[in-house]
Design an enzyme around this catalytic site. Structure first.
Site, short mmCIF file in Angstrom:
data_model
loop_
_atom_site.label_atom_id
_atom_site.label_comp_id
_atom_site.label_asym_id
_atom_site.label_seq_id
_atom_site.Cartn_x
_atom_site.Cartn_y
_atom_site.Cartn_z
N LYS A 53 -2.60 7.13 -8.12
CA LYS A 53 -1.20 7.47 -8.39
C LYS A 53 -0.91 7.36 -9.89
O LYS A 53 -0.30 8.24 -10.49
CB LYS A 53 -0.26 6.55 -7.59
CG LYS A 53 -0.23 6.90 -6.09
CD LYS A 53 0.48 5.86 -5.23
CE LYS A 53 0.30 6.22 -3.76
NZ LYS A 53 0.90 5.27 -2.82
N GLN A 97 3.37 -0.60 -2.84
CA GLN A 97 2.24 -0.13 -2.02
C GLN A 97 2.16 -0.94 -0.72
O GLN A 97 2.17 -2.17 -0.74
CB GLN A 97 0.93 -0.24 -2.82
CG GLN A 97 -0.29 0.34 -2.12
CD GLN A 97 -0.21 1.86 -1.92
OE1 GLN A 97 0.42 2.58 -2.70
NE2 GLN A 97 -0.83 2.36 -0.86
N ASP A 120 9.49 6.73 -2.15
CA ASP A 120 8.74 6.83 -0.89
C ASP A 120 9.59 7.41 0.24
O ASP A 120 9.06 7.84 1.26
CB ASP A 120 8.28 5.43 -0.45
CG ASP A 120 6.84 5.14 -0.83
OD1 ASP A 120 6.02 6.08 -0.81
OD2 ASP A 120 6.53 3.97 -1.13
N1 GUN Z 1 0.45 3.01 2.14
C1 GUN Z 1 -0.07 4.08 2.78
N2 GUN Z 1 0.67 5.18 2.54
C2 GUN Z 1 1.69 4.80 1.74
C3 GUN Z 1 2.78 5.49 1.14
O1 GUN Z 1 2.99 6.69 1.33
N3 GUN Z 1 3.60 4.73 0.36
C4 GUN Z 1 3.41 3.40 0.17
N4 GUN Z 1 4.29 2.76 -0.59
N5 GUN Z 1 2.41 2.74 0.71
C5 GUN Z 1 1.56 3.43 1.48
#
Ligand code: GUN
Length: 288
Positions: A53, A97, A120
């Protein structure tokens, strides 16, 4: 053989659009879209996701700020960090995350993020906005899946769509987005009866259960579109290999279109995160 929906190529196009939007915001409004990424603990998969990311953000000109808290950090420490990021006018998007270590309350953390910075799309206000069809910050993975689906189905009206998996991150928001496109939507899960025959009736199958190669050719109607959200690490000849929830070798010869793993939904998720960050920056600065 199915048409391959190339997530790498498509995500590069989305990132191009993000990059030119960022350029415009910098040049005309002196705004640098900024994403704060919060990682708690040492989960190796989460570390890889966060690194990807941050790297993509840099390529698109989005500023990213990483916060790494140790695995034993308290809820109060995490809440205080979120509060600081909420109040920092330089920060437009906050991503924590998931999953968090088990002593931390994920729901509380998600609700603590300001809805305008919730890139998100997990905050209850954004979930509600999506469910009632109002524009909001839409969860990144389902948003990416929809961009991929639009490649092969410019009009999805009346299509039977089956989602395998009912998670808050993928299954449920995916259902809302497909419904908005006038699909007939079914969510199937571990308690569903006749799961295979429900999938076999689908024009579109979205697999998001986290079970390697669960879905094989017996589940899929010839010509159907298959979107594979799964990212599972398996051992092949003693080597770790990533595979989806779909048995690609079995399904690809009969499907109409299919996404690969890796190189499918994964890169689209990151591109949509940066799209959301740019949108959030614009909205917070009234440059919508
Ligand atoms: N863990 C797995 N997928 C995601 C996501 O789309 N966002 C976040 N914050 N954590 C994740």
């Amino acid at each position: 053989m199915a048409h391959l929906i190339d997530g790498k190529k498509l995500s590069a196009q989305v990132l191009q659009e993000v990059a030119s939007e960022v350029k415009m915001l910098r040049a005309e409004h002196d705004i640098v879209p900024t994403l704060a990424v919060v990682l708690v603990g040492e989960d190796p998969a989460s570390q890889v996701y966060v690194r990807n990311k941050v790297n993509r953000a840099e390529e698109a000109g989005v500023c990213s700020i990483s916060h790494h808290l140790d695995a034993e950090c308290t809820q109060d420490v995490l809440n205080k960090l979120i509060d600081d990021l909420n109040n920092d006018p330089q920060v437009h998007g906050i991503l924590v995350q998931l999953p968090l270590p088990s002593h931390l309350n994920e729901e509380e953390v998600i609700a603590a993020i300001h809805p305008l910075k919730d890139v998100d799309g997990f905050h209850p206000l954004n979930v509600g906005a999506l469910a009632s069809g109002r524009p909001s910050l839409v969860p990144c993975t389902p948003q990416g899946c929809m961009i991929m689906l639009h490649q092969v189905h410019p009009d999805m009206s009346g299509k039977n769509a089956v989602i395998v998996g009912r998670s808050n991150i993928v299954g449920k928001p995916m259902a809302a987005l497909l419904l908005q496109e006038n699909c007939t939507v079914t969510i199937v899960h571990s308690r569903t009866k006749n799961i295979e025959s429900l999938c076999r009736n689908a024009d579109i199958v979205v697999a998001a259960v986290g079970r390697a190669k669960l879905i094989n050719a017996d589940w899929i109607r010839p010509g159907a579109t298959v979107i594979d959200v799964g990212i599972n690490a398996i051992d092949v000849d003693g080597k770790r290999k990533l595979t989806g929830d779909v048995d690609f070798e079995s399904v690809a010869p009969i499907a109409g279109a299919i996404t690969p793993v890796p190189g499918g939904v994964g890169p689209m998720t990151i591109a949509c995160l940066l799209l959301n960050t740019t949108r959030a920056a614009k909205r917070q600065s009234d440059k919508t």
